[in-house]
Design a protein around this motif. Structure first.
Motif, PDB file in Angstrom:
ATOM      1  N   SER A   7      36.152  34.093  46.190  1.00 38.37           N
ATOM      2  CA  SER A   7      36.211  35.601  46.443  1.00 38.37           C
ATOM      3  C   SER A   7      36.987  36.472  45.367  1.00 38.37           C
ATOM      4  CB  SER A   7      36.663  35.905  47.858  1.00 38.37           C
ATOM      5  OG  SER A   7      38.084  35.527  47.961  1.00 38.37           O
ATOM      6  N   ILE A   8      38.098  35.764  45.099  1.00 31.77           N
ATOM      7  CA  ILE A   8      38.931  36.491  43.949  1.00 31.77           C
ATOM      8  C   ILE A   8      39.288  35.493  43.006  1.00 31.77           C
ATOM      9  CG2 ILE A   8      41.512  37.568  43.527  1.00 31.77           C
ATOM     10  CD1 ILE A   8      41.028  38.613  46.510  1.00 31.77           C
ATOM     11  N   VAL A   9      39.247  35.851  41.556  1.00 29.55           N
ATOM     12  CA  VAL A   9      39.636  34.998  40.416  1.00 29.55           C
ATOM     13  C   VAL A   9      40.777  35.833  39.598  1.00 29.55           C
ATOM     14  CG1 VAL A   9      37.500  33.778  40.556  1.00 29.55           C
ATOM     15  CG2 VAL A   9      37.799  35.706  38.970  1.00 29.55           C
ATOM     16  N   VAL A  10      41.401  35.049  38.834  1.00 25.90           N
ATOM     17  CA  VAL A  10      42.261  35.448  37.875  1.00 25.90           C
ATOM     18  C   VAL A  10      41.981  35.240  36.385  1.00 25.90           C
ATOM     19  CG1 VAL A  10      44.770  35.656  36.895  1.00 25.90           C
ATOM     20  CG2 VAL A  10      44.221  36.111  39.444  1.00 25.90           C
ATOM     21  N   VAL A  16      45.411  32.509  45.498  1.00 26.76           N
ATOM     22  CA  VAL A  16      45.342  33.465  44.325  1.00 26.76           C
ATOM     23  C   VAL A  16      46.890  33.796  44.018  1.00 26.76           C
ATOM     24  CG1 VAL A  16      44.695  35.529  43.361  1.00 26.76           C
ATOM     25  CG2 VAL A  16      43.214  34.273  44.826  1.00 26.76           C
ATOM     26  N   PRO A  17      47.239  33.627  42.742  1.00 25.23           N
ATOM     27  CA  PRO A  17      48.724  33.873  42.460  1.00 25.23           C
ATOM     28  C   PRO A  17      49.063  35.511  42.547  1.00 25.23           C
ATOM     29  CG  PRO A  17      47.483  33.517  40.435  1.00 25.23           C
ATOM     30  CD  PRO A  17      46.564  33.219  41.428  1.00 25.23           C
ATOM     31  N   THR A  18      49.923  35.766  43.127  1.00 28.06           N
ATOM     32  CA  THR A  18      50.510  37.132  43.454  1.00 28.06           C
ATOM     33  C   THR A  18      50.961  37.807  42.074  1.00 28.06           C
ATOM     34  OG1 THR A  18      51.222  36.478  45.808  1.00 28.06           O
ATOM     35  CG2 THR A  18      52.058  38.539  44.546  1.00 28.06           C
ATOM     36  N   ASN A  19      51.844  37.120  41.421  1.00 30.90           N
ATOM     37  CA  ASN A  19      52.093  37.578  40.013  1.00 30.90           C
ATOM     38  C   ASN A  19      51.222  37.023  38.800  1.00 30.90           C
ATOM     39  OD1 ASN A  19      54.432  38.855  41.201  1.00 30.90           O
ATOM     40  ND2 ASN A  19      55.523  36.802  40.706  1.00 30.90           N
ATOM     41  N   ILE A  20      50.629  38.025  38.178  1.00 33.77           N
ATOM     42  CA  ILE A  20      49.522  37.429  37.192  1.00 33.77           C
ATOM     43  C   ILE A  20      50.197  37.873  35.791  1.00 33.77           C
ATOM     44  CG2 ILE A  20      47.565  38.082  38.574  1.00 33.77           C
ATOM     45  CD1 ILE A  20      47.258  40.614  37.356  1.00 33.77           C
ATOM     46  N   GLY A  21      49.776  37.246  34.742  1.00 44.37           N
ATOM     47  CA  GLY A  21      50.232  37.254  33.494  1.00 44.37           C
ATOM     48  C   GLY A  21      49.969  38.613  32.736  1.00 44.37           C
ATOM     49  N   HIS A  25      48.295  39.560  30.133  1.00 43.43           N
ATOM     50  CA  HIS A  25      47.065  40.114  29.907  1.00 43.43           C
ATOM     51  C   HIS A  25      46.186  39.410  30.784  1.00 43.43           C
ATOM     52  CE1 HIS A  25      48.098  41.566  25.783  1.00 43.43           C
ATOM     53  NE2 HIS A  25      48.959  40.759  25.686  1.00 43.43           N
ATOM     54  N   GLN A  26      46.276  39.270  32.056  1.00 39.67           N
ATOM     55  CA  GLN A  26      45.377  38.762  33.071  1.00 39.67           C
ATOM     56  C   GLN A  26      44.917  39.956  33.846  1.00 39.67           C
ATOM     57  OE1 GLN A  26      47.492  35.544  34.984  1.00 39.67           O
ATOM     58  NE2 GLN A  26      46.062  34.193  33.873  1.00 39.67           N
ATOM     59  N   VAL A  27      43.854  39.608  34.413  1.00 45.49           N
ATOM     60  CA  VAL A  27      43.051  40.467  35.382  1.00 45.49           C
ATOM     61  C   VAL A  27      42.637  39.876  36.707  1.00 45.49           C
ATOM     62  CG1 VAL A  27      41.144  42.135  35.828  1.00 45.49           C
ATOM     63  CG2 VAL A  27      42.375  41.836  33.305  1.00 45.49           C
ATOM     64  N   LYS A  28      43.055  40.422  37.689  1.00 46.99           N
ATOM     65  CA  LYS A  28      42.528  39.973  39.265  1.00 46.99           C
ATOM     66  C   LYS A  28      41.120  40.716  39.391  1.00 46.99           C
ATOM     67  CE  LYS A  28      45.611  39.022  42.215  1.00 46.99           C
ATOM     68  NZ  LYS A  28      46.640  39.363  43.274  1.00 46.99           N
ATOM     69  N   VAL A  29      40.270  39.901  39.618  1.00 45.50           N
ATOM     70  CA  VAL A  29      38.975  40.285  40.034  1.00 45.50           C
ATOM     71  C   VAL A  29      38.289  39.889  41.354  1.00 45.50           C
ATOM     72  CG1 VAL A  29      36.361  40.731  39.060  1.00 45.50           C
ATOM     73  CG2 VAL A  29      38.249  40.388  37.526  1.00 45.50           C
ATOM     74  N   GLN A  30      37.734  40.742  41.975  1.00 41.43           N
ATOM     75  CA  GLN A  30      37.241  40.645  43.305  1.00 41.43           C
ATOM     76  C   GLN A  30      35.448  40.275  43.063  1.00 41.43           C
ATOM     77  OE1 GLN A  30      36.754  43.748  46.232  1.00 41.43           O
ATOM     78  NE2 GLN A  30      36.270  42.435  47.804  1.00 41.43           N
TER      79      GLN A  30
END
Length: 307
Positions: free
Chosen positions: A89-92, A12-17, A19-24
């Motif tokens: 388990s985690i998506v962006v 899963v990328p450490t740095n997100i865009g 307007h992006q959200v990291k979700v468990q």
């Protein structure tokens, strides 16, 4: 050929865009994959992700995200071109693909109902422009899509007629009263769909039809024996009525089009994936949320909390 991809091994990328959200991910729904749609849209992917309807908890948000913050409970639909499966388990994903999850809705319920909820909202609000006092015919009302369409229409003051394909479906729909004004037994050869609808509307016909399949010819496979013929739907449609079809291969002959013309009626094709594939529609899931409006995905989640 495409391969269905359940898990993707990339990190899963450490740095997100912005307007992006990291979700468990807490839960996801395994809806059927429409491979033909991928081909039509020219998505040349070796692996096709499944479990696109997700519910989970926000872990991290991009610097320009305005709708969410960490620890928010959310639900949404991953786009067709998503690189990750909802079984990870985690998506962006972009914030526009998510909405707040009501507290009283469980993780499983949220993920299971979000796609059919969006389809019902798109059919009734966006395409049919339903209004209080109208009459809607929901075909196969006992299906997941049909049940949500019934609830949404009833809440907005629309009279609902629904078809039942079996005695079990009839019993289920009758338990939904007063949401359903009349259950039409299409499994019973003694009850005619057209006559029942015209009787219920005083001969005026129904304002909105939401189908779940249509017979194009008199001779159809056994699996479609309970689907109405297209001529029946044209007959029971009211003046100025609107027919929303899920039949992507629907064919109308000139006489059929002439009937629509005489009634000043219209026909729309329901493709719920438009909201995640069209650039013109991106971001409209949450349009108006800042002003407190309940639209698109937000409206569906709000409806769950009321029903």
């Amino acid at each position: 050929m495409h391969d269905v991809c359940c898990f993707l091994s990339q990190n899963v990328p450490t740095n997100i865009g912005d307007h992006q959200v990291k979700v468990q991910v807490k839960s996801c729904a395994l809806s059927p994959v429409d491979f033909k749609l991928y081909e039509d849209l020219k998505f040349e992917k070796e692996h096709v992700p499944v479990g696109r309807e997700i519910a989970g908890v926000v872990l991290q948000v991009g610097p320009k995200v305005t709708f969410f913050q960490p620890d928010d409970e959310v639900v949404g639909i991953l786009p067709l071109d998503a690189e990750q499966s909802g079984l990870c388990s985690i998506v962006v994903t972009d914030e526009y693909n998510l909405v707040q999850k009501p507290e009283k809705v469980s993780w499983v319920e949220a993920a299971a109902v979000i796609k059919d909820g969006l389809r019902a909202y798109t059919a009734l609000h966006t395409l049919a422009r339903m209004a209080a006092g109208q009459t809607v015919l929901v075909l196969d009302g006992a299906g997941p899509f049909g049940v949500l369409a019934i609830q949404l229409a009833h809440y907005h003051g629309v009279k609902v007629l629904a078809t039942a394909s079996s005695p079990e479906d009839q019993t289920f729909l009758e338990e939904l009263r007063p949401s359903v004004a009349r259950v039409i037994r299409v499994w019973d050869s003694k009850q005619d769909l057209v006559d029942s609808c015209l009787e219920e509307t005083g001969g005026l016909g129904v304002d909105i039809i939401i189908d779940s399949g249509v017979r194009l010819y008199e001779e159809e496979p056994e699996a479609q024996r309970h689907c109405p013929h297209k001529h029946d739907l044209l007959t029971l449609l009211s003046v100025g009525g609107h027919w929303v079809t899920t039949e992507q291969h629907l064919q109308l002959d000139p006489p059929d089009s002439h009937i629509l013309f005489l009634k000043a009626a219209s026909l729309s094709f329901l493709n719920d994936e438009v909201w995640t594939t069209s650039r013109a529609k991106q971001g409209r899931y949450l349009r108006g949320c800042v002003k407190g409006c309940s639209t698109k995905l937000k409206h569906i989640c709000w409806l769950w909390a009321c029903v």
